[in-house]
Motif scaffolding. Structure first.
Motif, PDB file in Angstrom:
ATOM      1  N   VAL A 126      -5.972   1.784   0.413  1.00 28.12           N
ATOM      2  CA  VAL A 126      -5.108   2.920   0.064  1.00 28.12           C
ATOM      3  C   VAL A 126      -3.751   2.788   0.754  1.00 28.12           C
ATOM      4  O   VAL A 126      -2.700   2.965   0.129  1.00 28.12           O
ATOM      5  CB  VAL A 126      -5.776   4.253   0.454  1.00 28.12           C
ATOM      6  CG1 VAL A 126      -4.767   5.402   0.397  1.00 28.12           C
ATOM      7  CG2 VAL A 126      -6.946   4.550  -0.462  1.00 28.12           C
ATOM      8  N   LEU A 127      -3.771   2.450   2.034  1.00 27.86           N
ATOM      9  CA  LEU A 127      -2.520   2.326   2.786  1.00 27.86           C
ATOM     10  C   LEU A 127      -1.691   1.145   2.287  1.00 27.86           C
ATOM     11  O   LEU A 127      -0.462   1.238   2.175  1.00 27.86           O
ATOM     12  CB  LEU A 127      -2.810   2.185   4.277  1.00 27.86           C
ATOM     13  CG  LEU A 127      -3.499   3.386   4.940  1.00 27.86           C
ATOM     14  CD1 LEU A 127      -3.754   3.120   6.412  1.00 27.86           C
ATOM     15  CD2 LEU A 127      -2.669   4.651   4.763  1.00 27.86           C
TER      16      LEU A 127
ATOM     17  N   THR B 153      -0.219   2.174  -0.973  1.00 34.33           N
ATOM     18  CA  THR B 153       0.863   3.132  -0.729  1.00 34.33           C
ATOM     19  C   THR B 153       2.141   2.418  -0.333  1.00 34.33           C
ATOM     20  O   THR B 153       3.230   2.721  -0.833  1.00 34.33           O
ATOM     21  CB  THR B 153       0.458   4.128   0.369  1.00 34.33           C
ATOM     22  OG1 THR B 153      -0.720   4.825  -0.030  1.00 34.33           O
ATOM     23  CG2 THR B 153       1.572   5.119   0.653  1.00 34.33           C
ATOM     24  N   CYS B 154       2.008   1.449   0.559  1.00 38.75           N
ATOM     25  CA  CYS B 154       3.169   0.679   1.012  1.00 38.75           C
ATOM     26  C   CYS B 154       3.807  -0.087  -0.149  1.00 38.75           C
ATOM     27  O   CYS B 154       5.030  -0.075  -0.319  1.00 38.75           O
ATOM     28  CB  CYS B 154       2.731  -0.280   2.117  1.00 38.75           C
ATOM     29  SG  CYS B 154       4.089  -1.170   2.908  1.00 38.75           S
TER      30      CYS B 154
ATOM     31  N   SER C  75       5.624   2.273  -2.590  1.00 39.21           N
ATOM     32  CA  SER C  75       6.918   2.679  -2.059  1.00 39.21           C
ATOM     33  C   SER C  75       7.951   1.573  -2.245  1.00 39.21           C
ATOM     34  O   SER C  75       9.111   1.837  -2.606  1.00 39.21           O
ATOM     35  CB  SER C  75       6.782   3.037  -0.578  1.00 39.21           C
ATOM     36  OG  SER C  75       8.013   3.431  -0.026  1.00 39.21           O
TER      37      SER C  75
ATOM     38  N   THR D 197       5.926   8.494  -3.502  1.00 35.98           N
ATOM     39  CA  THR D 197       4.794   7.682  -3.039  1.00 35.98           C
ATOM     40  C   THR D 197       3.780   8.542  -2.306  1.00 35.98           C
ATOM     41  O   THR D 197       2.567   8.430  -2.527  1.00 35.98           O
ATOM     42  CB  THR D 197       5.294   6.563  -2.109  1.00 35.98           C
ATOM     43  OG1 THR D 197       6.233   5.749  -2.804  1.00 35.98           O
ATOM     44  CG2 THR D 197       4.136   5.704  -1.631  1.00 35.98           C
ATOM     45  N   PHE D 198       4.270   9.414  -1.427  1.00 35.99           N
ATOM     46  CA  PHE D 198       3.391  10.296  -0.661  1.00 35.99           C
ATOM     47  C   PHE D 198       2.591  11.203  -1.590  1.00 35.99           C
ATOM     48  O   PHE D 198       1.378  11.388  -1.404  1.00 35.99           O
ATOM     49  CB  PHE D 198       4.216  11.132   0.315  1.00 35.99           C
ATOM     50  CG  PHE D 198       3.415  12.100   1.125  1.00 35.99           C
ATOM     51  CD1 PHE D 198       2.719  11.668   2.248  1.00 35.99           C
ATOM     52  CD2 PHE D 198       3.352  13.441   0.782  1.00 35.99           C
ATOM     53  CE1 PHE D 198       1.961  12.561   3.008  1.00 35.99           C
ATOM     54  CE2 PHE D 198       2.612  14.338   1.529  1.00 35.99           C
ATOM     55  CZ  PHE D 198       1.915  13.903   2.645  1.00 35.99           C
TER      56      PHE D 198
ATOM     57  N   ALA E  19      -0.044   9.156  -3.469  1.00 28.67           N
ATOM     58  CA  ALA E  19      -1.107   8.700  -2.562  1.00 28.67           C
ATOM     59  C   ALA E  19      -2.017   9.851  -2.138  1.00 28.67           C
ATOM     60  O   ALA E  19      -3.245   9.695  -2.085  1.00 28.67           O
ATOM     61  CB  ALA E  19      -0.493   8.031  -1.332  1.00 28.67           C
ATOM     62  N   THR E  20      -1.428  11.012  -1.829  1.00 30.82           N
ATOM     63  CA  THR E  20      -2.244  12.118  -1.302  1.00 30.82           C
ATOM     64  C   THR E  20      -2.951  12.911  -2.392  1.00 30.82           C
ATOM     65  O   THR E  20      -4.067  13.403  -2.176  1.00 30.82           O
ATOM     66  CB  THR E  20      -1.386  13.083  -0.463  1.00 30.82           C
ATOM     67  OG1 THR E  20      -0.248  13.515  -1.221  1.00 30.82           O
ATOM     68  CG2 THR E  20      -0.916  12.407   0.816  1.00 30.82           C
TER      69      THR E  20
ATOM     70  N   VAL F  92      -0.752   7.822   5.763  1.00 42.69           N
ATOM     71  CA  VAL F  92      -0.132   7.692   4.437  1.00 42.69           C
ATOM     72  C   VAL F  92       1.388   7.815   4.552  1.00 42.69           C
ATOM     73  O   VAL F  92       2.137   7.074   3.905  1.00 42.69           O
ATOM     74  CB  VAL F  92      -0.701   8.742   3.461  1.00 42.69           C
ATOM     75  CG1 VAL F  92       0.151   8.830   2.202  1.00 42.69           C
ATOM     76  CG2 VAL F  92      -2.135   8.392   3.088  1.00 42.69           C
TER      77      VAL F  92
ATOM     78  N   ALA G 203       4.094   4.981   3.443  1.00 42.49           N
ATOM     79  CA  ALA G 203       5.164   5.283   2.483  1.00 42.49           C
ATOM     80  C   ALA G 203       6.531   4.933   3.062  1.00 42.49           C
ATOM     81  O   ALA G 203       7.397   4.393   2.358  1.00 42.49           O
ATOM     82  CB  ALA G 203       5.113   6.755   2.085  1.00 42.49           C
TER      83      ALA G 203
END
Length: 352
Positions: free
Chosen positions: A8-9, A12-13, A16, A57-58, A61-62, A208, A212
């Protein structure tokens, strides 16, 4: 769970990093551009509003990705525990981002910007558990529980103060991004290992945010191809202000002091700026060129050198915050007084 979180991380990266060039084109198209002037470092027009990529992105992701690893399946999507936890924060952040992006395009006056931050902070106070409802005085002092009116005032005041403090240090390429990553990683460590009531949702949300910002960072590092703008600085400041509230309301003195130390760079720069401007007869909210990064540049540091010096200071604050959580009470007192003494010498020596 660990592998899923890592994926997930990582996703997310990467998201972004993919969204940032698209936001750059959009900013140029709508006129979210920083033009050179006496206060700014840039010598040519620069696309701003890059924080929009971090925010999008946040949100993705969330609201869409992270719930997959914390899904309960007992509730419908909108009533999943993490959705209930994060959705009001996202709505508040949306108010912040709209305010910041309008400022990046039209350069709003201070009052409309402040109003946007207050509205966002009020949403957080009204619909989440991120509230400044109690405070433990350090060094053996009492634990005080506030009534709802005081809780509302202190919650909004803290979020507004930290949001503006982060915005104030946004003067060099990659400065806010890097300092925020250092501060947020430290907050994640403290929230997972040291808070009396470990909050997994809090730690996940912080990580997260880190991912991001990390995806955006290569575009923002000197020489930057896009600026955070008020969109990014206000959003990051707002999120740090909200997420740090869990420490301030805790029942241990160390947990209360820790977020203040972690945010040492923006808090120090803001407090000193208010005192400096007041003593010189300026309005405290009027900008000047005597901030920490300005002084480092005037002392002969290169752009990157000044940024890395501020990173180092932020890292020292974070290290002290972590040491405080594993120290005895006497050791903690020595750390605090040592830090205050060092800050006095630093402020006088640097002339900020």
């Amino acid at each position: 769970m660990t592998i899923n979180l890592f994926l997930v991380l990582l996703g997310t990266c990467l998201l972004s990093a993919i969204l940032t060039p698209l936001v750059r084109r959009f900013s140029l198209k709508v006129g979210a551009v920083d033009h050179p002037n006496a206060r700014r470092i840039n010598k040519v027009d620069m696309p701003s509003g890059g924080g929009l990529a971090i925010f999008l992105t946040f949100v993705i992701a969330t609201l869409l990705i992270l719930p997959l690893i914390s899904k309960d399946y007992t509730y419908p999507w909108w009533r999943e525990p993490y959705q209930v936890y994060i959705l009001p924060v996202v709505i508040g952040a949306l108010v912040i981002v709209v305010t910041g992006y309008l400022d990046d395009i039209f350069e709003l006056k201070p009052l409309p910007k402040l109003l946007g931050i207050v509205i966002a902070a009020t949403i957080v106070w009204a619909f989440t558990d991120f509230r400044f409802d109690s405070f433990k005085f350090p060094f053996g002092g009492p634990l005080i529980h506030f009534n709802p009116l005081v809780t509302c005032f202190l919650t909004i005041l803290w979020i507004v103060a930290i949001t503006n403090a982060i915005n104030l240090i946004d003067g060099l390429d990659g400065l806010v991004s890097g300092v925020s990553i250092i501060s947020l990683v430290t907050m994640a460590i403290v929230s997972y290992f040291f808070l009396p009531k470990a909050d997994l949702f809090l730690t996940l949300t912080i990580l997260v945010m880190v991912a991001a910002i990390a995806g955006f960072f290569p575009y923002n590092y000197h020489p930057a191809s896009i600026y955070l703008g008020d969109t990014g600085a206000l959003f990051i400041g707002f999120m740090i202000g909200v997420l740090s509230l869990q420490g301030l309301k805790n029942s241990t003195a160390v947990a209360v002091v820790t977020p203040v130390i972690i945010l040492g760079v923006p808090i120090l720069d803001t407090v000193v700026a208010i005192i400096r401007r007041t003593l010189s007869g300026q309005k405290f909210y009027e900008p000047d060129k005597l901030h920490l990064h300005h002084r480092l540049l005037s002392m002969g540091f290169s752009h990157r050198g000044a940024v890395w010096m501020v990173y180092a200071i932020a890292f020292i604050f974070s290290l002290i915050a972590l040491l405080l959580n594993v120290s005895s009470r006497f050791g903690g007192v020595l750390l605090i007084f040592g830090l205050l003494f060092a800050l006095e010498i630093f402020i006088e020596g640097l002339g900020i």
